[in-house]
Design an enzyme around this catalytic site. Structure first.
Site, PDB file in Angstrom:
ATOM      1  N   ASN A  12       0.856  -1.192   0.000  1.00 44.79           N
ATOM      2  CA  ASN A  12       0.000   0.000   0.000  1.00 44.79           C
ATOM      3  C   ASN A  12       0.895   1.246   0.000  1.00 44.79           C
ATOM      4  O   ASN A  12       1.704   1.429   0.919  1.00 44.79           O
ATOM      5  CB  ASN A  12      -0.903  -0.051   1.249  1.00 44.79           C
ATOM      6  CG  ASN A  12      -1.820   1.152   1.331  1.00 44.79           C
ATOM      7  OD1 ASN A  12      -1.393   2.279   1.133  1.00 44.79           O
ATOM      8  ND2 ASN A  12      -3.079   0.921   1.650  1.00 44.79           N
ATOM      9  N   HIS A  15       1.040   6.176   1.925  1.00 44.55           N
ATOM     10  CA  HIS A  15       1.778   7.120   2.774  1.00 44.55           C
ATOM     11  C   HIS A  15       2.963   7.773   2.075  1.00 44.55           C
ATOM     12  O   HIS A  15       3.553   8.711   2.604  1.00 44.55           O
ATOM     13  CB  HIS A  15       2.124   6.465   4.107  1.00 44.55           C
ATOM     14  CG  HIS A  15       0.861   6.131   4.845  1.00 44.55           C
ATOM     15  ND1 HIS A  15      -0.046   7.104   5.221  1.00 44.55           N
ATOM     16  CD2 HIS A  15       0.289   4.949   5.167  1.00 44.55           C
ATOM     17  CE1 HIS A  15      -1.102   6.538   5.780  1.00 44.55           C
ATOM     18  NE2 HIS A  15      -0.919   5.231   5.758  1.00 44.55           N
ATOM     19  N   HIS A  48      -5.641   3.704  -1.389  1.00 49.26           N
ATOM     20  CA  HIS A  48      -6.971   4.032  -0.851  1.00 49.26           C
ATOM     21  C   HIS A  48      -7.289   5.467  -1.254  1.00 49.26           C
ATOM     22  O   HIS A  48      -6.568   6.378  -0.862  1.00 49.26           O
ATOM     23  CB  HIS A  48      -6.908   3.891   0.681  1.00 49.26           C
ATOM     24  CG  HIS A  48      -8.216   4.117   1.373  1.00 49.26           C
ATOM     25  ND1 HIS A  48      -8.384   3.874   2.716  1.00 49.26           N
ATOM     26  CD2 HIS A  48      -9.421   4.552   0.924  1.00 49.26           C
ATOM     27  CE1 HIS A  48      -9.638   4.156   3.064  1.00 49.26           C
ATOM     28  NE2 HIS A  48     -10.282   4.580   1.993  1.00 49.26           N
ATOM     29  N   ARG A  50      -9.524   8.364  -0.550  1.00 52.92           N
ATOM     30  CA  ARG A  50     -10.444   8.783   0.515  1.00 52.92           C
ATOM     31  C   ARG A  50     -11.281   9.971   0.072  1.00 52.92           C
ATOM     32  O   ARG A  50     -10.845  10.766  -0.765  1.00 52.92           O
ATOM     33  CB  ARG A  50      -9.645   9.195   1.754  1.00 52.92           C
ATOM     34  CG  ARG A  50      -9.067   8.039   2.514  1.00 52.92           C
ATOM     35  CD  ARG A  50      -8.408   8.506   3.806  1.00 52.92           C
ATOM     36  NE  ARG A  50      -8.198   7.399   4.705  1.00 52.92           N
ATOM     37  CZ  ARG A  50      -9.088   6.983   5.598  1.00 52.92           C
ATOM     38  NH1 ARG A  50     -10.230   7.613   5.758  1.00 52.92           N
ATOM     39  NH2 ARG A  50      -8.821   5.954   6.365  1.00 52.92           N
ATOM     40  N   ARG A  54      -6.804  12.913   1.371  1.00 54.47           N
ATOM     41  CA  ARG A  54      -5.647  13.314   2.196  1.00 54.47           C
ATOM     42  C   ARG A  54      -4.333  12.742   1.671  1.00 54.47           C
ATOM     43  O   ARG A  54      -3.282  13.249   1.983  1.00 54.47           O
ATOM     44  CB  ARG A  54      -5.845  12.892   3.652  1.00 54.47           C
ATOM     45  CG  ARG A  54      -5.785  11.415   3.867  1.00 54.47           C
ATOM     46  CD  ARG A  54      -5.911  11.056   5.327  1.00 54.47           C
ATOM     47  NE  ARG A  54      -7.254  11.255   5.817  1.00 54.47           N
ATOM     48  CZ  ARG A  54      -7.725  10.648   6.911  1.00 54.47           C
ATOM     49  NH1 ARG A  54      -6.941   9.871   7.621  1.00 54.47           N
ATOM     50  NH2 ARG A  54      -8.955  10.846   7.307  1.00 54.47           N
ATOM     51  N   GLU A  75      -8.746   0.729  -2.754  1.00 53.95           N
ATOM     52  CA  GLU A  75      -9.705   0.687  -1.651  1.00 53.95           C
ATOM     53  C   GLU A  75     -10.552   1.949  -1.708  1.00 53.95           C
ATOM     54  O   GLU A  75     -10.018   3.044  -1.945  1.00 53.95           O
ATOM     55  CB  GLU A  75      -8.965   0.655  -0.316  1.00 53.95           C
ATOM     56  CG  GLU A  75      -8.052  -0.524  -0.152  1.00 53.95           C
ATOM     57  CD  GLU A  75      -7.141  -0.351   1.042  1.00 53.95           C
ATOM     58  OE1 GLU A  75      -7.181   0.707   1.705  1.00 53.95           O
ATOM     59  OE2 GLU A  75      -6.370  -1.268   1.303  1.00 53.95           O
ATOM     60  N   THR A 114      -8.603   3.720   8.736  1.00 53.14           N
ATOM     61  CA  THR A 114      -9.814   2.901   8.703  1.00 53.14           C
ATOM     62  C   THR A 114     -10.020   2.255  10.071  1.00 53.14           C
ATOM     63  O   THR A 114      -9.115   1.602  10.601  1.00 53.14           O
ATOM     64  CB  THR A 114      -9.667   1.817   7.606  1.00 53.14           C
ATOM     65  OG1 THR A 114      -9.253   2.466   6.403  1.00 53.14           O
ATOM     66  CG2 THR A 114     -10.986   1.113   7.360  1.00 53.14           C
ATOM     67  N   GLU A 164     -11.126  -9.390   2.729  1.00 52.02           N
ATOM     68  CA  GLU A 164      -9.892  -9.050   3.436  1.00 52.02           C
ATOM     69  C   GLU A 164     -10.249  -8.899   4.910  1.00 52.02           C
ATOM     70  O   GLU A 164     -11.106  -8.081   5.266  1.00 52.02           O
ATOM     71  CB  GLU A 164      -9.304  -7.751   2.878  1.00 52.02           C
ATOM     72  CG  GLU A 164      -8.056  -7.330   3.644  1.00 52.02           C
ATOM     73  CD  GLU A 164      -7.349  -6.138   3.009  1.00 52.02           C
ATOM     74  OE1 GLU A 164      -7.522  -5.884   1.803  1.00 52.02           O
ATOM     75  OE2 GLU A 164      -6.621  -5.451   3.759  1.00 52.02           O
ATOM     76  N   HIS A 199      -4.010  -4.484   7.775  1.00 51.79           N
ATOM     77  CA  HIS A 199      -4.154  -3.328   8.674  1.00 51.79           C
ATOM     78  C   HIS A 199      -3.296  -3.502   9.911  1.00 51.79           C
ATOM     79  O   HIS A 199      -3.483  -4.421  10.686  1.00 51.79           O
ATOM     80  CB  HIS A 199      -5.610  -3.043   9.074  1.00 51.79           C
ATOM     81  CG  HIS A 199      -5.823  -1.567   9.232  1.00 51.79           C
ATOM     82  ND1 HIS A 199      -5.487  -0.887  10.375  1.00 51.79           N
ATOM     83  CD2 HIS A 199      -6.256  -0.643   8.341  1.00 51.79           C
ATOM     84  CE1 HIS A 199      -5.730   0.402  10.196  1.00 51.79           C
ATOM     85  NE2 HIS A 199      -6.193   0.581   8.969  1.00 51.79           N
TER      86      HIS A 199
HETATM   87  N1  PXP Z   1      -6.118  -3.028   4.097  1.00 48.72           N
HETATM   88  C1  PXP Z   1      -7.081  -2.074   4.139  1.00 48.72           C
HETATM   89  C2  PXP Z   1      -8.466  -2.448   3.709  1.00 48.72           C
HETATM   90  C3  PXP Z   1      -6.797  -0.763   4.544  1.00 48.72           C
HETATM   91  O1  PXP Z   1      -7.766   0.168   4.577  1.00 48.72           O
HETATM   92  C4  PXP Z   1      -5.458  -0.440   4.869  1.00 48.72           C
HETATM   93  C5  PXP Z   1      -5.106   0.978   5.230  1.00 48.72           C
HETATM   94  O2  PXP Z   1      -5.361   1.807   4.150  1.00 48.72           O
HETATM   95  C6  PXP Z   1      -4.500  -1.459   4.817  1.00 48.72           C
HETATM   96  C7  PXP Z   1      -4.851  -2.749   4.434  1.00 48.72           C
HETATM   97  C8  PXP Z   1      -3.063  -1.209   5.143  1.00 48.72           C
HETATM   98  O3  PXP Z   1      -2.969  -0.909   6.497  1.00 48.72           O
HETATM   99  P1  PXP Z   1      -1.563  -0.408   7.072  1.00 48.72           P
HETATM  100  O4  PXP Z   1      -1.265   0.891   6.393  1.00 48.72           O
HETATM  101  O5  PXP Z   1      -1.838  -0.263   8.546  1.00 48.72           O
HETATM  102  O6  PXP Z   1      -0.562  -1.461   6.762  1.00 48.72           O
END
Ligand code: PXP
Length: 247
Positions: A12, A15, A48, A50, A54, A75, A114, A164, A199
């Site tokens: 992901n 960030h 993701h 949003r 952001r 996402e 989330t 998931e 997550h």
């Molecule tokens: N899976 C989903 C559905 C999420 O919303 C997120 C955060 O955007 C993640 C995985 C990844 O989470 P993390 O950034 O805490 O690894």
């Protein structure tokens, strides 16, 4: 899980965009991060979009779709605005014959991240119609849910390929959550749903999850990878996690 098939890592890259948006600068570019992650062995790229934009911006999505060589997993909340974006970005004419994925997630304005999984039990009609709308356009659909048996059962709907499981409580150290995840994973397998998890996962808490729940075939991990990449580089941060999930 077929023991011959390796587990997948979805990186992901939100960030990287968070850092870019902190200054509204053109860098660092999440599209470049996606390419580096793929070169390091990532099996897919997750982001993701949003409502408050952001991190990931609308303009990032077609760039990611065109540059990602593996699979792009976007996402989003199941809102009219977001579904319009999904149908536009993943329009079959623009995907060159490749199928990408939408993961439906809940979103509360102002939340830091989330906060939990979708309540599919309470919103089954909306989620079912959204999933079908996306699936009819050739888009894979996944649902992000809490590891609760009733949510897993409610997620077994036409058009939904996978779920998931939300690992945030496990990641926060809740001792009983590994069992809840395991029970949800076994039920998902019974129902024929492919299983992802994510997550809050890090190179510290991931090994026990991989060991205890072999049914999970995909991990989506972001914050800890990008955080670690600041010190060790993105290539190393991705490869270290791959070594854990493919053990
Ligand atoms: N899976 C989903 C559905 C999420 O919303 C997120 C955060 O955007 C993640 C995985 C990844 O989470 P993390 O950034 O805490 O690894």
């Amino acid at each position: 899980m077929n023991s011959a098939s390796p587990r997948r890592l979805g990186v992901n890259i939100d960030h990287v965009a968070t850092l870019r948006q902190a200054r509204r600068s053109p860098y660092p570019d999440p599209v470049i991060a996606a390419s580096v992650a793929e070169l390091s062995g990532a099996d897919q790229i997750t982001c993701h979009i949003r409502g408050d934009r952001r991190h990931i911006q609308d303009a990032d999505l077609p760039r990611l779709r065109d540059s990602v060589q593996t699979l792009l997993n976007i996402e989003m909340a199941a809102t009219e605005e977001m579904i319009g974006i999904a149908l536009d970005v993943f329009h079959p004419d623009r995907c060159g014959g490749r199928r990408h994925r939408i993961t439906l997630v809940p979103e509360r304005p102002g939340e830091v991240t989330t906060e939990g999984g979708l309540d599919v039990v309470s919103h089954q009609d909306l989620i079912a119609s959204t999933a079908l709308q996306l699936a009819n356009e050739g888009i894979h659909v996944s649902l992000f849910i809490d590891p609760e048996d009733e949510q897993v059962r409610a997620s077994s709907l036409p058009g939904i390929d996978m779920i998931e499981l939300n690992t945030s409580r496990y990641a926060e150290g809740e001792a009983t959550d590994l069992e809840r995840l395991r029970s949800a994973a076994l039920l998902a397998e019974e129902l024929g749903l492919e299983l992802a998890a994510g997550h809050g996962l890090t190179h510290h808490n991931l090994p026990a999850l991989v060991r205890h729940i072999p049914e999970i075939v995909e991990y989506n991990i972001g914050h800890s990878i990008i955080g670690r990449a600041v010190f060790v580089g993105l290539d190393t941060a991705v490869r270290d996690l791959l070594a854990i999930i493919r053990r």
